[in-house]
Design a protein around this motif. Structure first.
Motif, short mmCIF file in Angstrom:
data_model
loop_
_atom_site.label_atom_id
_atom_site.label_comp_id
_atom_site.label_asym_id
_atom_site.label_seq_id
_atom_site.Cartn_x
_atom_site.Cartn_y
_atom_site.Cartn_z
N UNK A 60 -4.30 0.49 0.33
CA UNK A 60 -2.89 0.87 0.40
C UNK A 60 -2.87 2.31 0.91
N UNK A 61 -1.68 2.80 1.26
CA UNK A 61 -1.55 4.17 1.77
C UNK A 61 -0.67 5.00 0.85
N UNK A 62 -1.11 6.24 0.56
CA UNK A 62 -0.36 7.17 -0.28
C UNK A 62 0.08 8.37 0.56
N UNK A 63 1.38 8.66 0.54
CA UNK A 63 1.96 9.78 1.27
C UNK A 63 2.07 10.97 0.32
N UNK A 64 1.15 11.91 0.45
CA UNK A 64 1.07 13.02 -0.49
C UNK A 64 2.35 13.83 -0.54
N UNK A 65 2.82 14.31 0.61
CA UNK A 65 4.00 15.15 0.61
C UNK A 65 5.27 14.35 0.36
N UNK A 66 5.36 13.16 0.92
CA UNK A 66 6.59 12.38 0.84
C UNK A 66 6.86 11.77 -0.52
N UNK A 67 5.82 11.33 -1.22
CA UNK A 67 6.01 10.62 -2.49
C UNK A 67 5.44 11.34 -3.70
N UNK A 68 4.39 12.15 -3.48
CA UNK A 68 3.62 12.67 -4.61
C UNK A 68 3.65 14.19 -4.73
N UNK A 69 4.65 14.83 -4.11
CA UNK A 69 4.79 16.28 -4.20
C UNK A 69 6.24 16.64 -4.51
N UNK A 87 6.29 7.16 -11.60
CA UNK A 87 7.02 6.19 -10.79
C UNK A 87 6.29 5.89 -9.48
N UNK A 88 5.76 6.95 -8.83
CA UNK A 88 5.10 6.77 -7.53
C UNK A 88 3.79 6.00 -7.66
N UNK A 89 2.95 6.39 -8.61
CA UNK A 89 1.70 5.66 -8.79
C UNK A 89 1.97 4.23 -9.26
N UNK A 90 2.99 4.05 -10.09
CA UNK A 90 3.34 2.71 -10.54
C UNK A 90 3.76 1.81 -9.39
N UNK A 91 4.53 2.35 -8.45
CA UNK A 91 4.94 1.57 -7.27
C UNK A 91 3.74 1.08 -6.48
N UNK A 92 2.69 1.87 -6.50
CA UNK A 92 1.48 1.54 -5.73
C UNK A 92 0.43 0.79 -6.55
N UNK A 93 0.79 0.39 -7.75
CA UNK A 93 -0.09 -0.48 -8.53
C UNK A 93 -1.24 0.20 -9.22
N UNK A 94 -1.15 1.51 -9.39
CA UNK A 94 -2.26 2.26 -10.01
C UNK A 94 -1.97 2.50 -11.48
N UNK A 95 -2.97 2.29 -12.32
CA UNK A 95 -2.90 2.74 -13.70
C UNK A 95 -4.33 2.88 -14.24
N UNK A 96 -4.44 3.35 -15.46
CA UNK A 96 -5.75 3.69 -16.02
C UNK A 96 -6.65 2.47 -16.20
N UNK A 148 -0.26 -3.53 2.82
CA UNK A 148 0.33 -4.66 2.10
C UNK A 148 0.69 -4.26 0.67
N UNK A 149 0.06 -3.22 0.18
CA UNK A 149 0.36 -2.73 -1.16
C UNK A 149 -0.25 -3.58 -2.26
N UNK A 150 -0.01 -3.14 -3.48
CA UNK A 150 -0.46 -3.86 -4.68
C UNK A 150 0.75 -4.14 -5.57
N UNK A 151 0.64 -5.10 -6.47
CA UNK A 151 1.76 -5.34 -7.39
C UNK A 151 2.08 -4.09 -8.20
N UNK A 152 3.35 -3.81 -8.35
CA UNK A 152 3.76 -2.62 -9.11
C UNK A 152 3.37 -2.77 -10.57
N UNK A 153 3.11 -1.63 -11.20
CA UNK A 153 2.75 -1.60 -12.62
C UNK A 153 3.55 -0.49 -13.29
N UNK A 155 3.04 2.78 -14.87
CA UNK A 155 2.03 3.83 -15.00
C UNK A 155 2.45 4.78 -16.11
N UNK A 156 1.62 4.91 -17.13
CA UNK A 156 1.91 5.83 -18.24
C UNK A 156 0.88 6.95 -18.25
#
Length: 289
Positions: A60-69, A87-96, A148-153, A155-156
């Motif tokens: 997947x692709x992460x936009x540092x300035x656009x989504x995570x800054x 919210x941003x990491x959750x949209x991209x399906x990332x969690x611990x 294509x992304x990953x299923x949203x989760x 993220x806590x």
């Protein structure tokens, strides 16, 4: 569970590619030049076009300035609030619970920035040593097209204190014998020998120089731990000191932070705004050779 090591090799990633628990992210950004006299040092351009042209399969692709800054900040790439990141990491399906692997193109600093951000949120990710460059050099598979992304989760975060400091904290530590302030920019900028795109040339007074570029091999992988240890020790960076890292925009210094973490240093922090703020503030002291 044991924490993962900060680095993963191309061989190790190839062995887990396709694992349903893997979350693989291209973190590439490009700093494009701006006209002389511009209010900003560069234009931050997400690497979505180079992602579409070729990426590691499944990424997947992460936009540092656009989504995570913090886009309201005067500097690029400033760490935003926890809620925005959750919210941003959750949209991209990332969690611990996932195996998170980060990579970038041309330089590892974009992936190491995300690694440091995730660590500050209580999540231990891994960075692909050598990035996409090494992966392609070895003839490994490449996929084209939009993510294509990953299923949203959900993220806590479990925020860890002390990962970022501001200019006041840095200024207060100048001359403190328990602290060493490290500049990750090149020596010509550390010494103030060349004009700086960030503002006044020079460095935070008393800071030492371990350029991120000197920690990277020709094949874009990171140098050996022994070599890194020697470089830091030569500049008085020892495990008993509080270590503040900075660079131009809080990005390349995360290469130093990853190396120091691998070496077992644990009193580490990042001056997030770095010279993008310091050099432009006439109230802050600056030093040159």
């Amino acid at each position: 569970m044991p924490q993962p090591t900060p680095l993963i090799t191309t061989e190790q990633l190839a062995a887990i590619l396709g694992d349903p628990n893997l979350r693989l992210y291209d973190c590439t950004t490009y700093n494009e030049p701006v006209p002389p006299g511009s209010d900003v040092p560069y234009r931050a351009v997400p690497g979505d076009k180079t992602f579409a042209a070729g990426h590691i399969p499944g990424a997947d692709f992460l936009d540092l300035q656009g989504e995570f800054s913090d886009t309201s900040a005067q500097q690029f790439f400033m760490m935003p609030g926890v809620a925005q990141l959750e919210a941003a990491f959750g949209r991209h399906g990332a969690d611990a619970s996932k195996t998170i692997v980060l990579y970038s193109i041309g330089t590892m600093m974009w992936s190491t920035r995300f690694w440091w951000m995730l660590r500050s949120l209580g999540v231990d990710a891994q960075v692909l040593d050598g990035g996409l460059d090494k992966w392609k050099e070895e003839g490994r598979p490449i996929e084209m097209g939009a993510p294509k992304g990953y299923p949203a989760v959900s993220f806590k975060a479990a925020p860890r204190a002390g990962f970022f400091v501001d200019k006041d904290a840095v200024k207060a530590r100048i001359g403190d014998p328990s602290t060493v302030i490290v500049n990750a920019l090149g020596p010509q900028f550390h010494q103030g020998l060349e004009p700086s795109r960030y503002g006044r040339p020079g460095r935070v007074p008393g800071s030492v120089n371990v350029s991120a570029a000197t920690l990277v091999n020709a094949d874009k992988t990171l140098t050996s731990l022994a070599d890194a240890e020697a470089k830091f020790t030569a500049q008085g960076v020892t495990r008993d000191k509080n270590v503040i890292l900075y660079c131009g925009g809080g990005i390349s210094a995360t290469i130093d932070l990853l190396m120091l973490t691998q070496l077992g240093y644990d009193k580490l922090t990042l001056y997030d705004a770095s010279m993008g703020e310091w050099a432009r503030d006439p109230a802050l002291p600056i030093e040159t050779d």
